[in-house]
Design a protein around this motif. Sequence first.
Motif, PDB file in Angstrom:
ATOM      1  N   THR A  73       1.018  -1.541  -0.009  1.00 32.30           N
ATOM      2  CA  THR A  73      -0.380   0.207  -0.033  1.00 32.30           C
ATOM      3  C   THR A  73       1.081   1.667   0.002  1.00 32.30           C
ATOM      4  OG1 THR A  73      -0.342   0.561   2.181  1.00 32.30           O
ATOM      5  CG2 THR A  73      -1.474  -0.943   1.582  1.00 32.30           C
ATOM      6  N   ILE A  74       2.654   0.964  -0.074  1.00 30.80           N
ATOM      7  CA  ILE A  74       3.003   2.678   0.433  1.00 30.80           C
ATOM      8  C   ILE A  74       3.761   2.901  -0.423  1.00 30.80           C
ATOM      9  CG2 ILE A  74       2.644   2.633   2.976  1.00 30.80           C
ATOM     10  CD1 ILE A  74       5.810   1.639   3.404  1.00 30.80           C
ATOM     11  N   ARG A  75       3.979   2.013  -1.344  1.00 32.02           N
ATOM     12  CA  ARG A  75       5.992   1.622  -2.472  1.00 32.02           C
ATOM     13  C   ARG A  75       4.829   1.641  -3.685  1.00 32.02           C
ATOM     14  NH1 ARG A  75       5.076  -2.750  -6.675  1.00 32.02           N
ATOM     15  NH2 ARG A  75       4.134  -4.478  -5.406  1.00 32.02           N
ATOM     16  N   GLU A  76       5.292   1.978  -4.486  1.00 29.81           N
ATOM     17  CA  GLU A  76       5.695   2.706  -6.215  1.00 29.81           C
ATOM     18  C   GLU A  76       6.078   1.094  -7.410  1.00 29.81           C
ATOM     19  OE1 GLU A  76       6.737   6.101  -7.542  1.00 29.81           O
ATOM     20  OE2 GLU A  76       5.210   7.245  -6.106  1.00 29.81           O
ATOM     21  N   GLU A  77       7.752   0.909  -6.735  1.00 27.84           N
ATOM     22  CA  GLU A  77       7.927  -0.172  -7.281  1.00 27.84           C
ATOM     23  C   GLU A  77       8.734  -1.148  -6.361  1.00 27.84           C
ATOM     24  OE1 GLU A  77      10.598   0.602 -11.483  1.00 27.84           O
ATOM     25  OE2 GLU A  77      10.106   2.694 -10.297  1.00 27.84           O
ATOM     26  N   ARG A  78       9.627  -2.402  -6.857  1.00 28.69           N
ATOM     27  CA  ARG A  78       9.779  -3.014  -5.850  1.00 28.69           C
ATOM     28  C   ARG A  78      10.722  -4.203  -6.500  1.00 28.69           C
ATOM     29  NH1 ARG A  78       9.290  -8.798  -4.427  1.00 28.69           N
ATOM     30  NH2 ARG A  78      10.125  -9.028  -2.767  1.00 28.69           N
ATOM     31  N   PHE A  79      11.917  -4.183  -6.384  1.00 25.48           N
ATOM     32  CA  PHE A  79      13.001  -5.280  -7.143  1.00 25.48           C
ATOM     33  C   PHE A  79      13.570  -6.100  -6.309  1.00 25.48           C
ATOM     34  CE2 PHE A  79      12.259  -1.567  -9.858  1.00 25.48           C
ATOM     35  CZ  PHE A  79      11.749  -2.523 -11.467  1.00 25.48           C
ATOM     36  N   CYS A  80      13.798  -6.922  -6.429  1.00 23.49           N
ATOM     37  CA  CYS A  80      14.122  -8.454  -5.670  1.00 23.49           C
ATOM     38  C   CYS A  80      14.742  -9.276  -6.419  1.00 23.49           C
ATOM     39  CB  CYS A  80      12.967  -8.595  -5.539  1.00 23.49           C
ATOM     40  SG  CYS A  80      13.677 -10.035  -4.279  1.00 23.49           S
ATOM     41  N   VAL A  81      16.279  -9.980  -5.851  1.00 22.50           N
ATOM     42  CA  VAL A  81      16.921 -10.536  -6.220  1.00 22.50           C
ATOM     43  C   VAL A  81      17.248 -11.589  -4.963  1.00 22.50           C
ATOM     44  CG1 VAL A  81      19.492 -10.609  -7.517  1.00 22.50           C
ATOM     45  CG2 VAL A  81      18.518  -8.836  -7.965  1.00 22.50           C
ATOM     46  N   ASP A  82      17.116 -13.064  -5.328  1.00 27.27           N
ATOM     47  CA  ASP A  82      17.985 -13.876  -4.344  1.00 27.27           C
ATOM     48  C   ASP A  82      18.892 -14.716  -5.055  1.00 27.27           C
ATOM     49  OD1 ASP A  82      15.452 -12.924  -3.062  1.00 27.27           O
ATOM     50  OD2 ASP A  82      13.779 -13.962  -4.091  1.00 27.27           O
ATOM     51  N   TYR A  83      19.230 -15.067  -4.077  1.00 31.33           N
ATOM     52  CA  TYR A  83      20.885 -15.793  -4.436  1.00 31.33           C
ATOM     53  C   TYR A  83      21.753 -16.366  -3.901  1.00 31.33           C
ATOM     54  CZ  TYR A  83      24.525 -12.329  -3.274  1.00 31.33           C
ATOM     55  OH  TYR A  83      25.351 -11.600  -3.137  1.00 31.33           O
ATOM     56  N   GLU A  84      22.221 -18.004  -4.187  1.00 30.60           N
ATOM     57  CA  GLU A  84      22.944 -18.472  -3.300  1.00 30.60           C
ATOM     58  C   GLU A  84      23.745 -18.210  -3.535  1.00 30.60           C
ATOM     59  OE1 GLU A  84      22.807 -23.155  -2.058  1.00 30.60           O
ATOM     60  OE2 GLU A  84      22.257 -22.884  -4.520  1.00 30.60           O
ATOM     61  N   TYR A  85      24.943 -18.367  -2.139  1.00 33.84           N
ATOM     62  CA  TYR A  85      26.399 -17.906  -2.077  1.00 33.84           C
ATOM     63  C   TYR A  85      27.328 -19.104  -1.204  1.00 33.84           C
ATOM     64  CZ  TYR A  85      26.542 -15.762   1.839  1.00 33.84           C
ATOM     65  OH  TYR A  85      26.338 -14.945   3.094  1.00 33.84           O
TER      66      TYR A  85
END
Length: 100
Positions: A88-100
Motif C-alpha cells: 500500500t505504500i510502495r510504487e516499485e519493488r525489485f528483488c534478487v535472491d541468490y545462493e553463495y
Amino acid sequence: MIHHIVMWKLKETANGKSKAENAQLMKERLEGLQEILPEIIELRVGMNIENEYSNFDIVLHSYFKSMEDYFSYQKHPEHEAIGNWVFTIREERFCVDYEY
C-alpha cells in the motif's frame, strides 16, 4: 547460504504518512522480523540518505541458511502482513535472491 535483497521506491504519501515516515516505520517493522523468525541469520535494512539522483528509498538484505528457511520466512504470517502493508505504500519493488 541464500542472500535475499529487496529494494523499494515509496509513494510520496500513503496511509496518511509521508514517504520518510513510512520508510522509518517499514525499517522498524522489517527489523522486528529477526526477533520473531529464527530462520533469519542476519537482516539489515537501509534507508536512502540521498534522494536527488536515486531511484530507491529503502533496501533489505537478509540471509538464510537454506532455501527451506527462506521459504519458511516468506510464508510466515508476520512477513505476509508486512508485505501486504508495504504494497500500500510502495510504487516499485525489485528483488534478487541468490545462493553463495
